[in-house]
Scaffold this motif. Structure first.
Motif, PDB file in Angstrom:
ATOM      1  N   THR A 171       9.247  -5.583   6.240  1.00 34.40           N
ATOM      2  CA  THR A 171       8.195  -5.450   5.226  1.00 34.40           C
ATOM      3  C   THR A 171       8.131  -4.061   4.611  1.00 34.40           C
ATOM      4  N   SER A 172       8.255  -3.017   5.439  1.00 35.63           N
ATOM      5  CA  SER A 172       8.117  -1.646   4.912  1.00 35.63           C
ATOM      6  C   SER A 172       9.159  -1.335   3.843  1.00 35.63           C
ATOM      7  N   LEU A 173      10.337  -1.950   3.970  1.00 33.29           N
ATOM      8  CA  LEU A 173      11.421  -1.676   3.019  1.00 33.29           C
ATOM      9  C   LEU A 173      11.115  -2.229   1.634  1.00 33.29           C
ATOM     10  N   ALA A 174      10.229  -3.218   1.561  1.00 31.72           N
ATOM     11  CA  ALA A 174       9.865  -3.784   0.260  1.00 31.72           C
ATOM     12  C   ALA A 174       8.489  -3.305  -0.192  1.00 31.72           C
ATOM     13  N   VAL A 175       7.504  -3.377   0.710  1.00 28.52           N
ATOM     14  CA  VAL A 175       6.141  -3.048   0.278  1.00 28.52           C
ATOM     15  C   VAL A 175       5.982  -1.552   0.015  1.00 28.52           C
ATOM     16  N   GLY A 176       6.705  -0.706   0.735  1.00 29.74           N
ATOM     17  CA  GLY A 176       6.639   0.737   0.483  1.00 29.74           C
ATOM     18  C   GLY A 176       7.007   1.086  -0.950  1.00 29.74           C
ATOM     19  N   PRO A 177       8.183   0.660  -1.427  1.00 32.67           N
ATOM     20  CA  PRO A 177       8.551   0.916  -2.825  1.00 32.67           C
ATOM     21  C   PRO A 177       7.616   0.262  -3.840  1.00 32.67           C
ATOM     22  N   MET A 178       7.104  -0.946  -3.525  1.00 33.24           N
ATOM     23  CA  MET A 178       6.191  -1.620  -4.450  1.00 33.24           C
ATOM     24  C   MET A 178       4.918  -0.795  -4.650  1.00 33.24           C
ATOM     25  N   VAL A 179       4.341  -0.346  -3.559  1.00 29.18           N
ATOM     26  CA  VAL A 179       3.087   0.419  -3.620  1.00 29.18           C
ATOM     27  C   VAL A 179       3.330   1.788  -4.250  1.00 29.18           C
ATOM     28  N   ALA A 180       4.424   2.439  -3.874  1.00 28.27           N
ATOM     29  CA  ALA A 180       4.756   3.758  -4.428  1.00 28.27           C
ATOM     30  C   ALA A 180       4.990   3.678  -5.942  1.00 28.27           C
ATOM     31  N   ALA A 181       5.634   2.606  -6.387  1.00 25.48           N
ATOM     32  CA  ALA A 181       5.894   2.445  -7.823  1.00 25.48           C
ATOM     33  C   ALA A 181       4.597   2.284  -8.609  1.00 25.48           C
ATOM     34  N   CYS A 182       3.529   1.848  -7.926  1.00 23.03           N
ATOM     35  CA  CYS A 182       2.214   1.736  -8.568  1.00 23.03           C
ATOM     36  C   CYS A 182       1.474   3.070  -8.584  1.00 23.03           C
ATOM     37  N   GLY A 183       2.073   4.115  -7.975  1.00 20.73           N
ATOM     38  CA  GLY A 183       1.484   5.448  -8.020  1.00 20.73           C
ATOM     39  C   GLY A 183       0.813   5.912  -6.748  1.00 20.73           C
ATOM     40  N   ALA A 184       0.794   5.060  -5.706  1.00 21.36           N
ATOM     41  CA  ALA A 184       0.138   5.450  -4.450  1.00 21.36           C
ATOM     42  C   ALA A 184       1.145   6.151  -3.543  1.00 21.36           C
ATOM     43  N   PRO A 185       0.788   7.304  -2.945  1.00 27.92           N
ATOM     44  CA  PRO A 185       1.720   8.000  -2.057  1.00 27.92           C
ATOM     45  C   PRO A 185       1.853   7.306  -0.698  1.00 27.92           C
ATOM     46  N   VAL A 186       3.081   6.897  -0.374  1.00 30.12           N
ATOM     47  CA  VAL A 186       3.368   6.213   0.893  1.00 30.12           C
ATOM     48  C   VAL A 186       4.137   7.185   1.783  1.00 30.12           C
ATOM     49  N   ALA A 187       3.461   7.697   2.805  1.00 29.76           N
ATOM     50  CA  ALA A 187       4.064   8.672   3.730  1.00 29.76           C
ATOM     51  C   ALA A 187       4.192   8.003   5.082  1.00 29.76           C
ATOM     52  N   LYS A 188       5.390   7.507   5.374  1.00 32.34           N
ATOM     53  CA  LYS A 188       5.554   6.625   6.530  1.00 32.34           C
ATOM     54  C   LYS A 188       6.482   7.202   7.586  1.00 32.34           C
ATOM     55  N   MET A 189       6.010   7.133   8.840  1.00 31.32           N
ATOM     56  CA  MET A 189       6.860   7.419   9.999  1.00 31.32           C
ATOM     57  C   MET A 189       7.127   6.108  10.715  1.00 31.32           C
ATOM     58  N   SER A 190       8.393   5.871  11.044  1.00 28.06           N
ATOM     59  CA  SER A 190       8.790   4.595  11.646  1.00 28.06           C
ATOM     60  C   SER A 190       9.488   4.814  12.971  1.00 28.06           C
ATOM     61  N   GLY A 191       9.731   3.687  13.643  1.00 28.71           N
ATOM     62  CA  GLY A 191      10.409   3.738  14.938  1.00 28.71           C
ATOM     63  C   GLY A 191      11.711   2.982  14.921  1.00 28.71           C
ATOM     64  N   ARG A 192      12.399   3.050  16.059  1.00 30.83           N
ATOM     65  CA  ARG A 192      13.636   2.294  16.251  1.00 30.83           C
ATOM     66  C   ARG A 192      13.340   0.992  16.974  1.00 30.83           C
ATOM     67  N   GLY A 193      14.274   0.061  16.847  1.00 30.75           N
ATOM     68  CA  GLY A 193      14.101  -1.214  17.511  1.00 30.75           C
ATOM     69  C   GLY A 193      14.631  -1.177  18.933  1.00 30.75           C
ATOM     70  N   LEU A 194      13.964  -1.951  19.808  1.00 28.62           N
ATOM     71  CA  LEU A 194      14.434  -2.142  21.174  1.00 28.62           C
ATOM     72  C   LEU A 194      14.197  -3.601  21.509  1.00 28.62           C
ATOM     73  N   GLY A 195      15.237  -4.268  22.042  1.00 34.40           N
ATOM     74  CA  GLY A 195      15.108  -5.682  22.344  1.00 34.40           C
ATOM     75  C   GLY A 195      15.269  -6.526  21.093  1.00 34.40           C
ATOM     76  N   HIS A 196      14.409  -7.574  20.973  1.00 34.31           N
ATOM     77  CA  HIS A 196      14.619  -8.553  19.905  1.00 34.31           C
ATOM     78  C   HIS A 196      14.009  -8.139  18.580  1.00 34.31           C
ATOM     79  N   THR A 197      13.200  -7.065  18.539  1.00 35.80           N
ATOM     80  CA  THR A 197      12.602  -6.632  17.270  1.00 35.80           C
ATOM     81  C   THR A 197      13.390  -5.442  16.717  1.00 35.80           C
ATOM     82  N   GLY A 198      13.786  -5.546  15.461  1.00 36.10           N
ATOM     83  CA  GLY A 198      14.554  -4.472  14.835  1.00 36.10           C
ATOM     84  C   GLY A 198      13.642  -3.383  14.320  1.00 36.10           C
ATOM     85  N   GLY A 199      14.111  -2.146  14.356  1.00 32.25           N
ATOM     86  CA  GLY A 199      13.326  -1.029  13.859  1.00 32.25           C
ATOM     87  C   GLY A 199      13.656  -0.707  12.416  1.00 32.25           C
ATOM     88  N   THR A 200      12.651  -0.232  11.669  1.00 32.48           N
ATOM     89  CA  THR A 200      12.855   0.124  10.262  1.00 32.48           C
ATOM     90  C   THR A 200      13.935   1.195  10.113  1.00 32.48           C
TER      91      THR A 200
END
Length: 433
Positions: A91-120
């Motif tokens: 989700t962050s890979l799509a919604v981040g650019p969508m919101v930023a393109a509307c002019g809102a500053p998106v300052a995001k820190m993400s994590g890595r994936g472990l197990g069955h969930t992938g990290g951004t």
């Protein structure tokens, strides 16, 4: 007071003071409190819980156990988004650019994936050259210039959480609501955003297995945000089947790119718009959901959302041509189609099993030291509610190591096919503010 006395106090369900929680966290980070005592304290917390006040104090102490980001140099209301993790969650890979393109500053820190969930971060690193590590100065500069940066957390940020999480993982105290909430929120608050949107998932492919626990976790984190003066809201979403169609790092990046072109899967697009609308409301870039929705539609239609992702990739050293031409991502040696053995309607689709299959193909980590093959994964052709004929494709397996009969059997067992019609499940349970 001695640590053993504080363990006794929590064991008997008594509320700890701010000074006592401060002493526990500071003592543990300074190696003055041994792991065995911290383990006992967290087990007492697991059984007795914590009050809202205690949980907020614990979060604040963890947040201030190391560096905190000062994002006051970024203009506007800075928003961050966090997902509790799920299969196919890009989700962050799509919604981040969508919101930023509307002019809102998106300052995001993400994590890595472990197990069955992938990290951004792992998904982003499938783009050649891209770095997920920026200095605080460069992070602020990038968000001011293009409204978007997604980076990794430094080791100096929230060291208490890193130590406590490693201990929780081996002492059976991972699934404690106060400990989960303080872990997530201490990192988010240390990262410096003014507003935080949480996507709390429930179901087979999520950390919280039912909607009641997901709601309880979301309310706990919102209460922490309220106590500490941050606008915190939450979406409760269903992870009883994978989100979107793609599972696997570069495959998910390509699906995010397709969504920014208006060509993404229906369920994933729905979640991106719901999250994006909330983020625009939080940053005062829209007054109503209708206005926010129209703005998000406009930046997809005019291409500025996709262009924002390309700008972020370039700013972080990556090759932006991969965003404009996703066919450049390396293909696997084989794409193997798994077909249905029976005719009927898909009643259930086990997200956890499919996530584990992708991990076993090389798309995820069993341990933090494992190397990831960014190209491998699964692309679903059928999901819950769909009709399927015997011999019709269920999904494509993108693999560099073939497909064993064992993995094929795991894929087929993830699909539960019945004779009667099945309704498409509701993705978003509710939005909490």
């Amino acid at each position: 007071m001695r640590m053993v006395d504080l363990i006794e106090k929590k064991k008997h369900g008594q509320e700890l003071s701010e000074e006592e929680i401060h002493d526990i966290i500071q003592g543990y980070v300074a190696n003055q409190i041994p792991d065995y005592q911290m383990s006992a304290f967290m087990m007492a917390t697991y059984f007795q819980g914590m009050s809202e006040k205690e949980t907020a104090i614990l979060t604040s102490e963890m947040m201030h156990s190391g560096d905190t980001m000062d994002l006051s140099g970024i203009q506007g209301i800075k928003v961050d988004k966090h997902s509790t993790g799920g299969v196919g969650d890009k989700t962050s890979l799509a919604v981040g650019p969508m919101v930023a393109a509307c002019g809102a500053p998106v300052a995001k820190m993400s994590g890595r994936g472990l197990g069955h969930t992938g990290g951004t971060l792992d998904k982003l690193e499938s783009i050649p050259g891209l770095s997920v590590y920026l200095s605080e100065e460069d992070f602020i500069k990038q968000v001011n210039e293009i409204k978007l940066a997604i980076i990794g957390q430094t080791k100096q940020l929230d060291p208490a959480d890193a130590k406590m999480y490693a201990l929780r993982d081996v002492t059976g105290t991972v699934d404690s609501i106060p400990l989960i909430a303080s872990s997530i929120m201490s990192k988010k608050l240390a990262a410096g955003a003014d507003a935080i949107l949480l996507d709390v998932k429930y179901g087979d492919g999520a950390f919280m297995k039912n909607v009641e626990d997901a709601r309880k976790l979301a309310k706990t984190m919102i209460a922490i945000g309220d106590h500490l003066g941050r606008d915190t809201r939450a979406t409760i979403s269903n992870m009883n089947q994978p989100l979107g169609n793609a599972i696997g790092n570069s495959l998910e990046v390509k699906e995010a790119i397709a969504t920014l072109k208006g060509e993404g899967p229906r369920d994933f697009t729905e979640l991106c718009f719901e999250a994006g609308e909330t983020m625009l409301l939080m940053t005062k870039m829209a007054d109503t959901r209708e206005e926010a929705h129209q703005k998000l539609e406009a930046v997809i239609k005019d291409g500025s959302a996709l262009a924002t992702l390309a700008k972020m990739v370039e700013a972080q050293g990556g090759d932006p041509s991969y965003i404009m031409h996703p066919e450049k991502f390396p293909e696997t040696k084989e794409v193997i189609t798994v077909e249905s053995l029976k005719t009927g309607y898909i009643e259930d689709l086990e997200a956890l099993n499919l996530g584990l299959v992708s991990m076993k193909l090389g798309g995820g980590r069993a341990t933090m030291d494992d190397q990831i093959d960014h190209a491998v994964g699964l692309v679903l052709k059928k999901k819950v509610g769909d009709h399927v004929e015997a011999g019709e494709p269920l999904l494509d397996v993108h693999t560099n190591t073939g497909l064993s009969e064992e993995l094929k059997a795991e894929i087929l067992s993830a699909y539960h096919i019945v004779d009667h019609e099945v309704a498409t499940p509701q993705l978003i349970e509710e939005i909490l503010e």
